[in-house]
Design a protein around this motif. Structure first.
Motif, PDB file in Angstrom:
ATOM      1  N   PHE A 252       0.832  -1.197   0.000  1.00  0.00           N
ATOM      2  CA  PHE A 252       0.000   0.000   0.000  1.00  0.00           C
ATOM      3  C   PHE A 252       0.876   1.261   0.000  1.00  0.00           C
ATOM      4  O   PHE A 252       1.995   1.252   0.496  1.00  0.00           O
ATOM      5  CB  PHE A 252      -0.911   0.024   1.235  1.00  0.00           C
ATOM      6  N   TYR A 253       0.324   2.342  -0.536  1.00  0.00           N
ATOM      7  CA  TYR A 253       0.954   3.654  -0.415  1.00  0.00           C
ATOM      8  C   TYR A 253       0.821   4.135   1.029  1.00  0.00           C
ATOM      9  O   TYR A 253       0.096   3.546   1.833  1.00  0.00           O
ATOM     10  CB  TYR A 253       0.277   4.671  -1.347  1.00  0.00           C
ATOM     11  N   SER A 254       1.494   5.222   1.337  1.00  0.00           N
ATOM     12  CA  SER A 254       1.372   5.820   2.670  1.00  0.00           C
ATOM     13  C   SER A 254      -0.072   6.245   2.916  1.00  0.00           C
ATOM     14  O   SER A 254      -0.767   6.661   1.979  1.00  0.00           O
ATOM     15  CB  SER A 254       2.285   7.044   2.792  1.00  0.00           C
ATOM     16  N   PRO A 255      -0.530   6.161   4.158  1.00  0.00           N
ATOM     17  CA  PRO A 255      -1.916   6.546   4.448  1.00  0.00           C
ATOM     18  C   PRO A 255      -2.153   8.041   4.252  1.00  0.00           C
ATOM     19  O   PRO A 255      -1.265   8.870   4.462  1.00  0.00           O
ATOM     20  CB  PRO A 255      -2.104   6.141   5.909  1.00  0.00           C
ATOM     21  N   ALA A 341      -4.001   0.856  -2.383  1.00  0.00           N
ATOM     22  CA  ALA A 341      -3.072  -0.205  -2.776  1.00  0.00           C
ATOM     23  C   ALA A 341      -2.171   0.278  -3.911  1.00  0.00           C
ATOM     24  O   ALA A 341      -2.601   1.045  -4.782  1.00  0.00           O
ATOM     25  CB  ALA A 341      -3.861  -1.439  -3.212  1.00  0.00           C
ATOM     26  N   GLU A 342      -0.909  -0.174  -3.911  1.00  0.00           N
ATOM     27  CA  GLU A 342       0.055   0.273  -4.920  1.00  0.00           C
ATOM     28  C   GLU A 342      -0.339  -0.132  -6.336  1.00  0.00           C
ATOM     29  O   GLU A 342       0.016   0.525  -7.310  1.00  0.00           O
ATOM     30  CB  GLU A 342       1.455  -0.243  -4.579  1.00  0.00           C
ATOM     31  N   ASN A 343      -1.074  -1.246  -6.450  1.00  0.00           N
ATOM     32  CA  ASN A 343      -1.539  -1.662  -7.777  1.00  0.00           C
ATOM     33  C   ASN A 343      -2.896  -1.051  -8.128  1.00  0.00           C
ATOM     34  O   ASN A 343      -3.536  -1.437  -9.100  1.00  0.00           O
ATOM     35  CB  ASN A 343      -1.606  -3.186  -7.877  1.00  0.00           C
ATOM     36  N   SER A 344      -3.346  -0.096  -7.277  1.00  0.00           N
ATOM     37  CA  SER A 344      -4.623   0.625  -7.463  1.00  0.00           C
ATOM     38  C   SER A 344      -5.835  -0.299  -7.526  1.00  0.00           C
ATOM     39  O   SER A 344      -6.825  -0.009  -8.191  1.00  0.00           O
ATOM     40  CB  SER A 344      -4.577   1.489  -8.737  1.00  0.00           C
ATOM     41  N   MET A 362     -13.494  -0.577  -4.343  1.00  0.00           N
ATOM     42  CA  MET A 362     -12.727  -0.827  -5.565  1.00  0.00           C
ATOM     43  C   MET A 362     -12.754   0.428  -6.432  1.00  0.00           C
ATOM     44  O   MET A 362     -13.758   1.154  -6.472  1.00  0.00           O
ATOM     45  CB  MET A 362     -13.326  -1.999  -6.357  1.00  0.00           C
ATOM     46  N   PRO A 363     -11.681   0.697  -7.170  1.00  0.00           N
ATOM     47  CA  PRO A 363     -11.655   1.880  -8.033  1.00  0.00           C
ATOM     48  C   PRO A 363     -12.492   1.666  -9.287  1.00  0.00           C
ATOM     49  O   PRO A 363     -12.981   0.566  -9.549  1.00  0.00           O
ATOM     50  CB  PRO A 363     -10.175   2.036  -8.383  1.00  0.00           C
ATOM     51  N   MET A 364     -12.664   2.710 -10.089  1.00  0.00           N
ATOM     52  CA  MET A 364     -13.380   2.605 -11.354  1.00  0.00           C
ATOM     53  C   MET A 364     -12.633   3.401 -12.417  1.00  0.00           C
ATOM     54  O   MET A 364     -11.767   4.225 -12.109  1.00  0.00           O
ATOM     55  CB  MET A 364     -14.809   3.116 -11.199  1.00  0.00           C
TER      56      MET A 364
END
Length: 366
Positions: A252-255, A341-344, A362-364
């Motif tokens: 994950f990226y930084s919060p 998440a780093e993989n988006s 989840m992204p879109m």
């Protein structure tokens, strides 16, 4: 059958029972409420064969018997009578006479013997919990349930008991809410069950007294909750809930720390010009700045920038704005923590200190 009952004593349980009765029935008798009068106790039962509510009321000076009465007609009659009046019920030649003051009604009935039995398997698991504790857990997860999804196991809430650990999970495949709590006593139970959507909504509606102690009994096929003089029962979804643990096993990226109300207000304003069907908005994050932007097929657009705390590299990701708003609205703290998440593949939304509640969206693509 003959008895007199005060309107207020009958009205509340009748309203609760009518909620589970579907307006369109495969069997005409399922539109009725079952009245059973025996040993100074009036028992009211309503069911759609998936969910059942039973109410027990103490009465005196009655003539025993049983009959089924059209539920919505009876509710309308009781609701429209003056407050605190006594209502007299008398069964004669398969017709029910209802009298209160100068009001008199004669209602058709169907035999109690024809009322279908709600099938229950042996309840071998039991625990007690406060109504307020269970209601909070349901409120934090219910909004994520699917509605008429072909993956029928998503049309409900997964309840996981592991001794004193209580976990509820709701998901519609695009977002997921997890709420964890601790039960006061040791249960010795290790079990996962799925409560169907209608059962979840009706149960949450019944939990209006937060201090009330509930007795929860369940098997692999049924759940029963005793709420004072009410007994709620539901058939469980016969399926296995999907394993969502892998969503935690990634980088994950930084919060991102952001004021909840600031995010909520900005999102609400920008979403006005989002695509009405998909409600997509883009998050562009760079240092201490979050830019929320959107556009729609009419070539309208909106954007707004808010201050955040973030130490990572710049990134951009899009979400359904309503999903983010729902999650933020369920946070108790003033600060929201978003972790992408780093993989988006997903974004975690939670509170900075409490780990009881997590929301994953989840992204879109825009």
């Amino acid at each position: 059958m003959k008895f007199i009952i005060n309107r207020e004593l009958l009205l509340t349980p009748l309203q609760q029972i009518v909620n589970v009765i579907e307006k369109k029935q495969t069997m005409p008798i399922l539109a009725n409420v079952l009245f059973q009068l025996q040993n100074n106790q009036l028992t009211l039962t309503g069911t759609d064969l998936e969910v059942q509510i039973v109410a027990k009321l103490a009465l005196d000076n009655e003539v025993e018997g049983s009959i089924t009465i059209p539920a919505r007609k009876l509710l309308d009659i009781c609701r429209l009578l003056p407050s605190a009046v006594d209502i007299k019920f008398e069964l004669s030649d398969n017709k029910l006479k209802i009298q209160s003051g100068r009001s008199r009604f004669v209602v058709s009935t169907l035999p109690a013997d024809d009322y279908p039995n709600f099938e229950m398997s042996s309840m071998d698991c039991h625990f007690s919990i406060q109504a307020g504790q269970l209601k909070k857990a349901l409120d934090k997860t219910t909004f994520c349930m699917a509605n008429q999804d072909i993956r029928y196991y998503l049309n409900g809430i997964m309840l996981n008991i592991f001794n004193q650990q209580l976990k509820l999970v709701g998901s519609d495949g695009h977002r997921l809410a997890i709420y964890e709590d601790r039960i006061a006593q040791e249960t010795g139970i290790e079990l996962r069950i799925i409560i169907p959507r209608k059962g979840v909504l009706e149960l949450a509606r019944l939990l209006d007294n937060e201090e009330q102690e509930l007795q929860v009994d369940f098997s692999r096929n049924n759940i029963r909750v005793v709420i004072g003089n009410l007994i709620f029962s539901a058939k469980l979804v016969d399926s296995k809930y999907p394993d969502f643990s892998k969503v935690f096993e990634q980088d994950f990226y930084s919060p991102i720390h952001v004021q909840k109300q600031l995010l909520k207000d900005a999102l609400t304003r920008v979403a006005i010009l989002s695509n009405e069907k998909f409600k997509g908005v883009e998050f562009s994050i760079d240092g201490g700045n979050l830019k929320i932007s959107t556009n729609n097929p009419e070539h309208e657009e909106a954007d707004e920038e808010i201050f955040i705390e973030y130490q990572g590299q710049p990134l951009s990701i899009a979400f359904n704005s309503q999903y983010i708003l729902d999650a933020v609205a369920n946070l108790d703290s003033e600060l929201a923590v978003l972790t992408i998440a780093e993989n988006s593949s997903c974004c975690f939304i939670e509170e900075p200190n409490e780990q009881e509640y997590k929301f994953i969206v989840m992204p879109m693509r825009l």
